[in-house]
Write an enzyme that holds these catalytic residues in place. Structure first.
Site, short mmCIF file in Angstrom:
data_model
loop_
_atom_site.label_atom_id
_atom_site.label_comp_id
_atom_site.label_asym_id
_atom_site.label_seq_id
_atom_site.Cartn_x
_atom_site.Cartn_y
_atom_site.Cartn_z
N HIS A 278 0.81 -1.24 -0.07
CA HIS A 278 0.06 0.04 0.04
C HIS A 278 0.85 1.38 -0.03
CE1 HIS A 278 -3.43 2.51 1.29
NE2 HIS A 278 -2.36 3.36 2.07
N GLU A 279 1.74 1.37 0.90
CA GLU A 279 2.90 2.58 0.81
C GLU A 279 3.60 2.58 -0.16
OE1 GLU A 279 2.59 4.71 3.29
OE2 GLU A 279 1.16 3.24 4.50
N HIS A 282 1.75 4.42 -3.06
CA HIS A 282 1.85 5.88 -2.88
C HIS A 282 2.94 6.42 -3.48
CE1 HIS A 282 -1.66 6.57 -0.14
NE2 HIS A 282 -1.12 5.93 0.65
N GLU A 358 -5.70 6.91 -1.29
CA GLU A 358 -5.78 6.03 -0.34
C GLU A 358 -6.54 4.82 -1.09
OE1 GLU A 358 -4.12 5.42 2.22
OE2 GLU A 358 -3.49 7.72 2.31
#
Length: 420
Positions: A278-279, A282, A358
C-alpha cells in the site's frame, strides 16, 4: 461594546459546544447497513462485545473533541486580541533591539507559551482518554517531553516565518501574499527533505529492520514496483501506543520506508507485506508530488484570502480587536485565526484528495501482493488496535477522514476475495 463582543463570542462557543455534544452523543447513529450485517466489514464479526462498546464510546468522544478543539482555538485568539493581551506582549518585546527578529522572538514566545498553557488541559484530557481506552502506552513524562519538543520546534520555525512574513507585509501591502507563497515552495521542500533524518529522530529511535527475512520480502516487493530501496526502518513506538502504522516519508535520497514495531510484533508477514505494498502504491502513483502541488495551491489561495480578509476585519473591527494596522506584529493572532478558520473548512477538500490517493494505493497493493484475505485481516486488525469507527457519519467523514472508512475498504477487498 468590547465586553459585549467578548461575551457574545464566549456564548456562541458555548452554544456550539452544546449543539455538538447533543449531535454526537444523542442524535448521531451511523450504524452498519443491513446488507453488510455479518460480513467481514461488520465490526461485530471481528471485535469482541467489549471492544464494540469501547469503539462506539471512544468514537463519539473523539469526534466531539475534534469539532470543539479548533473553535476553542479561535475563541482564544479573539480573547487574546480583544483583551489587549496581544498588544501588551508587543510592548514587552525589547524595542531597543536593532534586529526585528529578536523583538519578534520575544512576542512569539509569550504568545506561544500562553496558548500552550491554555490548550494544555484539553491536550492532557485527550492523552488520558487514549490511555484509559488502552490505545496509548506512553508515560506522562514521555508525553510531556514530546509536547515540549513540539513547542520549541514550532517556536523556532515561527520566529523565522513570522519575521519574514511581517517584513514582506511592511515592504508591500499589496503583494506580500504572493512573495510569501514564493518562499513557501523551497521552504516546504526543505522540510520534507530534512524531516526523516533530522526531525523524526528527535521524537523516536529509528533503526534498520532487524528481521532480515521480512526485509528481504519487502525489498523484493519494492523491486517489483521499480522502487529503488536498500533498507527498511523500524521505529520503537510500543512505548507510546498499541496502534499500528507504516509510512513512507521524505524525498530523494532522504526518503524512508518505516514500520512501527507494534506493526511488526502483532501482524503476520502477509499482513505487513500488504501494508508495505500500500505504501509503495503511494510512491508509484507519485502521491507525494500531488500532495506538494495541492498544498502549495491551497497555500496560495489561503494567503490571497488572508490578504483580502485581514485588512477588512481590521478596518471594521480593529477597535474591538485592538489592532491598528496589519503590519504590527500584535495582529498575528488575527492572522492565525483566519488561517485556522480557512484550514478547518478546507479539510473536506483535502480529505477528498487524500481518500482518492488511499483508494488507489489499496488497489495497487491488491494487484502487487494478490492476497485479499491478508488485506481484509489487516484492515480488521487496524480497526481493532485503534478502536476505530468503521462507518462514520457524513460530517465526520468530510472533516476527519483522510482515509476511506474501514467499512468501504474491508467490503471492497472482501468482495474481491470472494471473486477469487
Amino acid at each position: 461594546m468590547k465586553k459585549k463582543w467578548g461575551l457574545i463570542a464566549v456564548l456562541t462557543f458555548g452554544l456550539y459546544v452544546v449543539a455538538m455534544y447533543f449531535y454526537f452523543f444523542y442524535s448521531q447513529n451511523s450504524g452498519i447497513p443491513a446488507t453488510l450485517k455479518g460480513t467481514a466489514a461488520d465490526p461485530s464479526t471481528f471485535l469482541t462485545a467489549q471492544e464494540l462498546v469501547l469503539s462506539e464510546d471512544l468514537s463519539k468522544i473523539r469526534n466531539f473533541l475534534f469539532f470543539i478543539a479548533t473553535p476553542f482555538e479561535w475563541l482564544l485568539y479573539i480573547v487574546i486580541m480583544s483583551t489587549g493581551i496581544s498588544r501588551l506582549f508587543e510592548r514587552w518585546s525589547p524595542e531597543q533591539q536593532k534586529w526585528a527578529i529578536w523583538r519578534n522572538a520575544m512576542y512569539i514566545f509569550l504568545l506561544s507559551f500562553l496558548l500552550f498553557i491554555l490548550q494544555l488541559p484539553l491536550d492532557y484530557y485527550q492523552y488520558t482518554l487514549s490511555k484509559s481506552y488502552g490505545i496509548s502506552t506512553q508515560l506522562f513524562s514521555s508525553w510531556m517531553r514530546d509536547n515540549v519538543i513540539d513547542f520549541w520546534l514550532d517556536f523556532g520555525m515561527s520566529v523565522i516565518i513570522v519575521t519574514v512574513l511581517y517584513w514582506l507585509i511592511k515592504k508591500s501591502m499589496k503583494r506580500w501574499w504572493l512573495y510569501a507563497w514564493a518562499l513557501t515552495v523551497p521552504f516546504s521542500i526543505f522540510l520534507l527533505f530534512i524531516q526523516p533524518v533530522v526531525i523524526d529522530p528527535i521524537y523516536n529511535d529509528f533503526s534498520p529492520l532487524k528481521d532480515k527475512v521480512l526485509e528481504t520480502k519487502i525489498l523484493s516487493l519494492a523491486e517489483q514496483a521499480d522502487i529503488p530501496s536498500e533498507h527498511v526502518y523500524e521505529v520503537n513506538m510500543s512505548e507510546k501506543t498499541n496502534a499500528f502504522n507504516a509510512y513512507v516519508t521524505g524525498i530523494g535520497e532522504n526518503s524512508r520506508i518505516v514500520l512501527w514495531d507494534t506493526t511488526l510484533n502483532r501482524l503476520t508477514d502477509e499482513e505487513i507485506l500488504f501494508i508495505m505494498a500500500h505504501e509503495m502504491g503511494h510512491y508509484v502513483k507519485k502521491d507525494i508530488y500531488l500532495n506538494i502541488t495541492v498544498y502549495l495551491l491551497m497555500t496560495l489561495i489561503g494567503l490571497w484570502l488572508i490578504a483580502k480578509i485581514m485588512p477588512w476585519m481590521i478596518s471594521r473591527y480593529g477597535s474591538i480587536l485592538k489592532i491598528k494596522q496589519m503590519s504590527n506584529i500584535h495582529s498575528l493572532p488575527l492572522f492565525l485565526l483566519i488561517s485556522s478558520f480557512l484550514l478547518f473548512f478546507s479539510n473536506p477538500l483535502s480529505n477528498v484528495v487524500s481518500r482518492y490517493q488511499e483508494v488507489r494505493a489499496d488497489e495497487y497493493a491488491m494487484e502487487l501482493v494478490e492476497n485479499p484475505e491478508a488485506a481484509v485481516s489487516t484492515f480488521q486488525q487496524l480497526t481493532k488496535a485503534g478502536l476505530g469507527e468503521v462507518n462514520p457519519s457524513a460530517l465526520v467523514k468530510w472533516f476527519r477522514y483522510s482515509h476511506p472508512p474501514m467499512l468501504d475498504r474491508i467490503n471492497k477487498v472482501a468482495d474481491q476475495a470472494k471473486e477469487e
